[in-house]
Design a protein around this motif. Structure first.
Motif, PDB file in Angstrom:
ATOM      1  N   PHE A  46      22.111  27.009  31.793  1.00  0.00           N
ATOM      2  CA  PHE A  46      21.669  25.834  31.063  1.00  0.00           C
ATOM      3  C   PHE A  46      22.736  25.371  30.088  1.00  0.00           C
ATOM      4  O   PHE A  46      23.592  26.129  29.656  1.00  0.00           O
ATOM      5  N   TYR A  47      22.663  24.069  29.794  1.00  0.00           N
ATOM      6  CA  TYR A  47      23.492  23.436  28.775  1.00  0.00           C
ATOM      7  C   TYR A  47      22.605  23.187  27.561  1.00  0.00           C
ATOM      8  O   TYR A  47      21.394  23.008  27.701  1.00  0.00           O
ATOM      9  N   THR A  48      23.206  23.121  26.384  1.00  0.00           N
ATOM     10  CA  THR A  48      22.448  22.823  25.176  1.00  0.00           C
ATOM     11  C   THR A  48      23.060  21.630  24.455  1.00  0.00           C
ATOM     12  O   THR A  48      24.249  21.327  24.620  1.00  0.00           O
ATOM     13  N   ALA A  49      22.243  20.959  23.647  1.00  0.00           N
ATOM     14  CA  ALA A  49      22.745  19.847  22.836  1.00  0.00           C
ATOM     15  C   ALA A  49      23.707  20.369  21.770  1.00  0.00           C
ATOM     16  O   ALA A  49      24.664  19.699  21.413  1.00  0.00           O
ATOM     17  N   GLU A  50      23.441  21.566  21.281  1.00  0.00           N
ATOM     18  CA  GLU A  50      24.287  22.178  20.266  1.00  0.00           C
ATOM     19  C   GLU A  50      25.402  22.965  20.950  1.00  0.00           C
ATOM     20  O   GLU A  50      25.242  23.427  22.073  1.00  0.00           O
ATOM     21  N   VAL A  51      26.499  23.140  20.267  1.00  0.00           N
ATOM     22  CA  VAL A  51      27.653  23.828  20.844  1.00  0.00           C
ATOM     23  C   VAL A  51      27.395  25.331  20.929  1.00  0.00           C
ATOM     24  O   VAL A  51      26.951  25.946  19.962  1.00  0.00           O
ATOM     25  N   LEU A  52      27.674  25.902  22.086  1.00  0.00           N
ATOM     26  CA  LEU A  52      27.656  27.348  22.277  1.00  0.00           C
ATOM     27  C   LEU A  52      29.092  27.831  22.034  1.00  0.00           C
ATOM     28  O   LEU A  52      29.894  27.935  22.957  1.00  0.00           O
ATOM     29  N   THR A  53      29.421  28.070  20.802  1.00  0.00           N
ATOM     30  CA  THR A  53      30.783  28.373  20.389  1.00  0.00           C
ATOM     31  C   THR A  53      31.372  29.532  21.181  1.00  0.00           C
ATOM     32  O   THR A  53      30.787  30.605  21.258  1.00  0.00           O
ATOM     33  N   GLY A  54      32.526  29.279  21.775  1.00  0.00           N
ATOM     34  CA  GLY A  54      33.229  30.326  22.516  1.00  0.00           C
ATOM     35  C   GLY A  54      32.826  30.460  23.966  1.00  0.00           C
ATOM     36  O   GLY A  54      33.402  31.270  24.694  1.00  0.00           O
ATOM     37  N   CYS A  55      31.841  29.688  24.404  1.00  0.00           N
ATOM     38  CA  CYS A  55      31.396  29.756  25.795  1.00  0.00           C
ATOM     39  C   CYS A  55      32.011  28.605  26.589  1.00  0.00           C
ATOM     40  O   CYS A  55      31.873  27.437  26.210  1.00  0.00           O
ATOM     41  N   LYS A  56      32.661  28.963  27.680  1.00  0.00           N
ATOM     42  CA  LYS A  56      33.349  27.982  28.508  1.00  0.00           C
ATOM     43  C   LYS A  56      32.390  26.889  28.980  1.00  0.00           C
ATOM     44  O   LYS A  56      31.284  27.185  29.437  1.00  0.00           O
ATOM     45  N   TRP A  57      32.802  25.647  28.846  1.00  0.00           N
ATOM     46  CA  TRP A  57      32.050  24.460  29.266  1.00  0.00           C
ATOM     47  C   TRP A  57      30.706  24.307  28.559  1.00  0.00           C
ATOM     48  O   TRP A  57      29.846  23.562  29.022  1.00  0.00           O
ATOM     49  N   ASN A  58      30.487  25.050  27.485  1.00  0.00           N
ATOM     50  CA  ASN A  58      29.218  24.991  26.750  1.00  0.00           C
ATOM     51  C   ASN A  58      28.026  25.325  27.653  1.00  0.00           C
ATOM     52  O   ASN A  58      26.962  24.717  27.564  1.00  0.00           O
ATOM     53  N   ILE A  59      28.241  26.301  28.536  1.00  0.00           N
ATOM     54  CA  ILE A  59      27.205  26.732  29.481  1.00  0.00           C
ATOM     55  C   ILE A  59      26.806  28.172  29.179  1.00  0.00           C
ATOM     56  O   ILE A  59      27.652  29.023  28.932  1.00  0.00           O
ATOM     57  N   MET A  60      25.495  28.441  29.240  1.00  0.00           N
ATOM     58  CA  MET A  60      24.991  29.807  29.195  1.00  0.00           C
ATOM     59  C   MET A  60      24.479  30.119  30.598  1.00  0.00           C
ATOM     60  O   MET A  60      23.537  29.490  31.086  1.00  0.00           O
ATOM     61  N   TYR A  61      25.143  31.055  31.248  1.00  0.00           N
ATOM     62  CA  TYR A  61      24.783  31.439  32.612  1.00  0.00           C
ATOM     63  C   TYR A  61      23.664  32.472  32.609  1.00  0.00           C
ATOM     64  O   TYR A  61      23.488  33.221  31.641  1.00  0.00           O
ATOM     65  N   LEU A  62      22.932  32.529  33.719  1.00  0.00           N
ATOM     66  CA  LEU A  62      21.889  33.522  33.954  1.00  0.00           C
ATOM     67  C   LEU A  62      22.165  34.180  35.296  1.00  0.00           C
ATOM     68  O   LEU A  62      22.478  33.489  36.266  1.00  0.00           O
ATOM     69  N   ASP A  63      22.044  35.489  35.344  1.00  0.00           N
ATOM     70  CA  ASP A  63      22.299  36.247  36.568  1.00  0.00           C
ATOM     71  C   ASP A  63      20.993  36.431  37.331  1.00  0.00           C
ATOM     72  O   ASP A  63      20.159  37.261  36.965  1.00  0.00           O
ATOM     73  N   LEU A  64      20.809  35.653  38.390  1.00  0.00           N
ATOM     74  CA  LEU A  64      19.565  35.709  39.162  1.00  0.00           C
ATOM     75  C   LEU A  64      19.486  36.893  40.113  1.00  0.00           C
ATOM     76  O   LEU A  64      18.479  37.066  40.798  1.00  0.00           O
ATOM     77  N   SER A  65      20.524  37.725  40.146  1.00  0.00           N
ATOM     78  CA  SER A  65      20.458  38.924  40.989  1.00  0.00           C
ATOM     79  C   SER A  65      19.666  40.041  40.305  1.00  0.00           C
ATOM     80  O   SER A  65      19.384  41.060  40.911  1.00  0.00           O
ATOM     81  N   CYS A  99      29.963  32.891  29.498  1.00  0.00           N
ATOM     82  CA  CYS A  99      28.890  33.580  28.782  1.00  0.00           C
ATOM     83  C   CYS A  99      27.664  33.727  29.683  1.00  0.00           C
ATOM     84  O   CYS A  99      27.208  32.749  30.278  1.00  0.00           O
ATOM     85  N   THR A 100      27.154  34.947  29.784  1.00  0.00           N
ATOM     86  CA  THR A 100      25.963  35.229  30.579  1.00  0.00           C
ATOM     87  C   THR A 100      24.907  35.845  29.671  1.00  0.00           C
ATOM     88  O   THR A 100      25.163  36.848  29.011  1.00  0.00           O
ATOM     89  N   ALA A 101      23.736  35.225  29.638  1.00  0.00           N
ATOM     90  CA  ALA A 101      22.653  35.681  28.764  1.00  0.00           C
ATOM     91  C   ALA A 101      22.145  37.062  29.201  1.00  0.00           C
ATOM     92  O   ALA A 101      21.993  37.327  30.382  1.00  0.00           O
ATOM     93  N   THR A 102      21.876  37.891  28.201  1.00  0.00           N
ATOM     94  CA  THR A 102      21.240  39.185  28.446  1.00  0.00           C
ATOM     95  C   THR A 102      19.858  39.246  27.781  1.00  0.00           C
ATOM     96  O   THR A 102      19.102  40.170  28.023  1.00  0.00           O
TER      97      THR A 102
END
Length: 107
Positions: A46-65, A99-102
């Motif tokens: 997902f993308y957010t309106a606020e900056v995810l500082t230090g995360c490439k392309w302002n994306i937080m990835y999720l591992d669906l595996s 960045c991948t969410a845990t």
């Protein structure tokens, strides 16, 4: 008496060892989800309106595996639909700043 004392020591020490193992960095602020995506069979995010500082392309990835990744994606979709915010994100960052969410907290 020794068993009682040992049990007491374990109960006292347990919370400290659990908190000490938390090594994932975190964002601790409210984020508005603006866009979600899924790619192939094991990646979403997902993308957010606020900056995810230090995360490439302002994306937080999720591992669906993983089951936890699938659960977090469900949380993200529900939050986006209901207009809720992500208020805390635990994540891992690789060498490419992906960045991948845990862990997620939604409010």
């Amino acid at each position: 008496m020794k068993k009682l004392m040992l049990s007491f020591m374990v109960i006292i020490a347990l919370p400290f060892s659990v908190f000490a193992e938390q090594v994932d960095p975190e964002f601790n602020q409210a984020f508005t989800i603006t866009q979600t995506f899924s790619e192939a069979t094991t990646t979403a995010g997902f993308y957010t309106a606020e900056v995810l500082t230090g995360c490439k392309w302002n994306i937080m990835y999720l591992d669906l595996s993983t089951e936890s990744g699938k659960a977090m994606f469900s949380q993200v979709l529900a939050a986006k639909s209901a207009g809720f915010k992500v208020v805390r994100i635990y994540y891992k960052k690789d060498d490419n700043e992906k960045c991948t969410a845990t862990g997620l907290h939604i409010r």
